[in-house]
Design a protein around this motif. Structure first.
Motif, PDB file in Angstrom:
ATOM      1  N   THR A  16       0.975  -1.063   0.039  1.00 26.38           N
ATOM      2  CA  THR A  16       1.569  -2.379  -0.104  1.00 26.38           C
ATOM      3  C   THR A  16       0.437  -3.405  -0.180  1.00 26.38           C
ATOM      4  OG1 THR A  16       1.680  -2.890   2.268  1.00 26.38           O
ATOM      5  CG2 THR A  16       3.504  -1.615   1.320  1.00 26.38           C
ATOM      6  N   SER A  17       0.782  -4.669  -0.384  1.00 24.82           N
ATOM      7  CA  SER A  17      -0.235  -5.715  -0.455  1.00 24.82           C
ATOM      8  C   SER A  17      -0.890  -5.971   0.898  1.00 24.82           C
ATOM      9  CB  SER A  17       0.377  -7.010  -0.993  1.00 24.82           C
ATOM     10  OG  SER A  17       1.391  -7.486  -0.124  1.00 24.82           O
ATOM     11  N   ARG A  18      -0.292  -5.456   1.965  1.00 26.59           N
ATOM     12  CA  ARG A  18      -0.849  -5.628   3.305  1.00 26.59           C
ATOM     13  C   ARG A  18      -1.495  -4.344   3.819  1.00 26.59           C
ATOM     14  NH1 ARG A  18       3.786  -9.629   5.973  1.00 26.59           N
ATOM     15  NH2 ARG A  18       3.560 -11.231   4.362  1.00 26.59           N
ATOM     16  N   CYS A  19      -1.882  -3.506   2.872  1.00 31.33           N
ATOM     17  CA  CYS A  19      -2.667  -2.298   3.163  1.00 31.33           C
ATOM     18  C   CYS A  19      -1.921  -1.298   4.050  1.00 31.33           C
ATOM     19  CB  CYS A  19      -4.008  -2.658   3.800  1.00 31.33           C
ATOM     20  SG  CYS A  19      -5.081  -3.637   2.728  1.00 31.33           S
ATOM     21  N   VAL A  20      -0.613  -1.223   3.900  1.00 37.12           N
ATOM     22  CA  VAL A  20       0.156  -0.170   4.549  1.00 37.12           C
ATOM     23  C   VAL A  20       0.289   0.978   3.547  1.00 37.12           C
ATOM     24  CG1 VAL A  20       2.388   0.507   5.525  1.00 37.12           C
ATOM     25  CG2 VAL A  20       1.421  -1.740   6.038  1.00 37.12           C
ATOM     26  N   LEU A  21      -0.157   2.153   3.937  1.00 36.88           N
ATOM     27  CA  LEU A  21      -0.048   3.331   3.083  1.00 36.88           C
ATOM     28  C   LEU A  21       1.342   3.926   3.248  1.00 36.88           C
ATOM     29  CD1 LEU A  21      -1.277   5.489   1.207  1.00 36.88           C
ATOM     30  CD2 LEU A  21      -2.051   6.689   3.271  1.00 36.88           C
ATOM     31  N   VAL A  22       2.046   4.064   2.142  1.00 34.72           N
ATOM     32  CA  VAL A  22       3.418   4.575   2.164  1.00 34.72           C
ATOM     33  C   VAL A  22       3.457   5.930   1.462  1.00 34.72           C
ATOM     34  CG1 VAL A  22       5.807   4.120   1.527  1.00 34.72           C
ATOM     35  CG2 VAL A  22       4.288   2.207   2.093  1.00 34.72           C
ATOM     36  N   VAL A  23       4.005   6.925   2.161  1.00 35.33           N
ATOM     37  CA  VAL A  23       4.161   8.268   1.608  1.00 35.33           C
ATOM     38  C   VAL A  23       5.657   8.566   1.556  1.00 35.33           C
ATOM     39  CG1 VAL A  23       3.590  10.710   1.839  1.00 35.33           C
ATOM     40  CG2 VAL A  23       1.961   8.966   2.630  1.00 35.33           C
ATOM     41  N   LEU A  25       8.565  11.288   0.563  1.00 37.33           N
ATOM     42  CA  LEU A  25       8.845  12.683   0.271  1.00 37.33           C
ATOM     43  C   LEU A  25      10.102  12.810  -0.583  1.00 37.33           C
ATOM     44  CD1 LEU A  25       6.809  12.797   2.605  1.00 37.33           C
ATOM     45  CD2 LEU A  25       8.003  14.824   3.455  1.00 37.33           C
ATOM     46  N   ARG A  26      10.294  13.987  -1.152  1.00 37.30           N
ATOM     47  CA  ARG A  26      11.380  14.202  -2.099  1.00 37.30           C
ATOM     48  C   ARG A  26      12.769  14.064  -1.489  1.00 37.30           C
ATOM     49  NH1 ARG A  26       9.327  15.780  -6.848  1.00 37.30           N
ATOM     50  NH2 ARG A  26       7.186  16.584  -6.844  1.00 37.30           N
ATOM     51  N   ASP A  27      12.864  14.237  -0.168  1.00 33.24           N
ATOM     52  CA  ASP A  27      14.162  14.060   0.487  1.00 33.24           C
ATOM     53  C   ASP A  27      14.324  12.657   1.047  1.00 33.24           C
ATOM     54  OD1 ASP A  27      12.409  14.186   2.601  1.00 33.24           O
ATOM     55  OD2 ASP A  27      13.511  15.725   3.716  1.00 33.24           O
ATOM     56  N   SER A  28      13.494  11.735   0.608  1.00 32.82           N
ATOM     57  CA  SER A  28      13.469  10.304   0.956  1.00 32.82           C
ATOM     58  C   SER A  28      12.855  10.016   2.315  1.00 32.82           C
ATOM     59  CB  SER A  28      14.854   9.652   0.854  1.00 32.82           C
ATOM     60  OG  SER A  28      15.603   9.736   2.024  1.00 32.82           O
ATOM     61  N   LEU A  29      12.343  11.054   3.010  1.00 31.54           N
ATOM     62  CA  LEU A  29      11.629  10.795   4.254  1.00 31.54           C
ATOM     63  C   LEU A  29      10.392   9.965   3.933  1.00 31.54           C
ATOM     64  CD1 LEU A  29      11.569  11.393   7.328  1.00 31.54           C
ATOM     65  CD2 LEU A  29      10.032  13.292   6.805  1.00 31.54           C
ATOM     66  N   THR A  30      10.208   8.880   4.667  1.00 31.60           N
ATOM     67  CA  THR A  30       9.145   7.917   4.377  1.00 31.60           C
ATOM     68  C   THR A  30       8.221   7.774   5.586  1.00 31.60           C
ATOM     69  OG1 THR A  30      10.631   6.710   2.910  1.00 31.60           O
ATOM     70  CG2 THR A  30       8.649   5.563   3.633  1.00 31.60           C
ATOM     71  N   LEU A  31       6.920   7.832   5.331  1.00 27.09           N
ATOM     72  CA  LEU A  31       5.896   7.716   6.361  1.00 27.09           C
ATOM     73  C   LEU A  31       5.023   6.516   6.046  1.00 27.09           C
ATOM     74  CD1 LEU A  31       4.843  11.493   6.276  1.00 27.09           C
ATOM     75  CD2 LEU A  31       6.630  10.457   7.691  1.00 27.09           C
ATOM     76  N   CYS A  32       4.699   5.719   7.064  1.00 30.37           N
ATOM     77  CA  CYS A  32       3.907   4.508   6.878  1.00 30.37           C
ATOM     78  C   CYS A  32       2.699   4.513   7.809  1.00 30.37           C
ATOM     79  CB  CYS A  32       4.753   3.267   7.142  1.00 30.37           C
ATOM     80  SG  CYS A  32       6.213   3.117   6.089  1.00 30.37           S
ATOM     81  N   TYR A  33       1.507   4.267   7.256  1.00 28.53           N
ATOM     82  CA  TYR A  33       0.267   4.313   8.020  1.00 28.53           C
ATOM     83  C   TYR A  33      -0.579   3.072   7.751  1.00 28.53           C
ATOM     84  CZ  TYR A  33       1.466   9.307   8.099  1.00 28.53           C
ATOM     85  OH  TYR A  33       2.121  10.507   8.240  1.00 28.53           O
ATOM     86  N   ASP A  34      -1.418   2.728   8.730  1.00 30.37           N
ATOM     87  CA  ASP A  34      -2.410   1.691   8.487  1.00 30.37           C
ATOM     88  C   ASP A  34      -3.685   2.341   7.958  1.00 30.37           C
ATOM     89  OD1 ASP A  34      -3.755   2.779  10.684  1.00 30.37           O
ATOM     90  OD2 ASP A  34      -3.128   1.189  12.059  1.00 30.37           O
ATOM     91  N   SER A  36      -6.419   3.019   9.311  1.00 29.46           N
ATOM     92  CA  SER A  36      -7.086   3.954  10.230  1.00 29.46           C
ATOM     93  C   SER A  36      -6.335   5.274  10.334  1.00 29.46           C
ATOM     94  CB  SER A  36      -7.205   3.316  11.624  1.00 29.46           C
ATOM     95  OG  SER A  36      -5.920   3.121  12.214  1.00 29.46           O
ATOM     96  N   GLY A  37      -5.198   5.380   9.640  1.00 29.01           N
ATOM     97  CA  GLY A  37      -4.413   6.600   9.678  1.00 29.01           C
ATOM     98  C   GLY A  37      -3.365   6.628  10.771  1.00 29.01           C
TER      99      GLY A  37
END
Length: 204
Positions: A16-23, A25-34, A36-37
């Motif tokens: 995102t524009s605020r440096c949140v890494l979004v992953v 998955l195919r079943d719509s499970l969503t993971l969000c990281y900064d 630093s991981g």
């Protein structure tokens, strides 16, 4: 949450524009990281499984179906969050917000929307808490008084109903961020099988 899932289950990934890494998955499970991981939100399903749909999530490597999330046709990470399109033609917009956003914006969300907050902000933080079921938790105090450092608003869009009524299907998706939208809410653009483009608004 990640049991029986691997790199091959990732549909899309982005910042995102605020440096949140979004992953996503195919079943719509969503993971969000900064950067630093560190996870900034508990895992959540961007598009929950609809029991009335004939489409289900793909079988896991253990051979069992995951009935909590809808299988996705496409996912798109944009500057304000992500959008997903399910194989059943339903869709959703996920806005990733933080403490710098106006809390009243979240309080004005659509009645069908879900709010995702960190586990520490949820009403219950028991050790047996299921992260795939606790994504609907609201903070105990009025949200505008104590917004968490990171939170998300998931707004489902009834695009499947439109597709059935017009006898068409959707293909690609794109998102117009809320700061450029006349309504002040993000808009989802969907390409259709008849060569047109449909716009769905996340209006309350």
């Amino acid at each position: 949450v990640m049991q029986h899932r691997g790199p091959g289950d990732i549909l899309t990934i982005g910042f995102t524009s605020r440096c949140v890494l979004v992953v996503v998955l195919r079943d719509s499970l969503t993971l969000c990281y900064d950067l630093s991981g560190k996870s900034v939100l508990p895992p959540f399903f961007a598009l929950k499984f609809n029991s009335g749909s004939h489409h289900t999530s793909s079988p896991s490597r253990g051979g069992k179906l995951n009935m909590s999330g809808t299988e996705l046709l496409e996912g798109r990470v944009y500057e304000g969050g992500l959008a997903v399109l399910g194989v059943d033609m339903n869709s959703a917009i996920v806005e990733l917000l933080d403490e710098h956003d106006d809390p009243s914006y979240a309080d004005g969300m659509d009645i069908s929307s879900r709010r995702i907050v960190p586990k520490s902000s949820a009403p219950s933080s028991s050790s047996d808490h299921d992260p795939t079921r606790g994504d609907d938790a609201l903070s105990v105090s009025p949200f505008f008084l104590a917004p968490p450092p990171h939170y998300a608003i998931i707004t489902p869009l009834p695009t499947a109903m439109f597709a059935r009524s017009k006898h068409l299907s959707f293909g690609c998706i794109a998102v117009l961020p809320r700061q450029y939208s006349p309504s002040g809410r993000p808009e989802l653009f969907l390409s259709t099988s008849d060569g047109s483009v449909v716009v769905a608004e996340a209006n309350p």
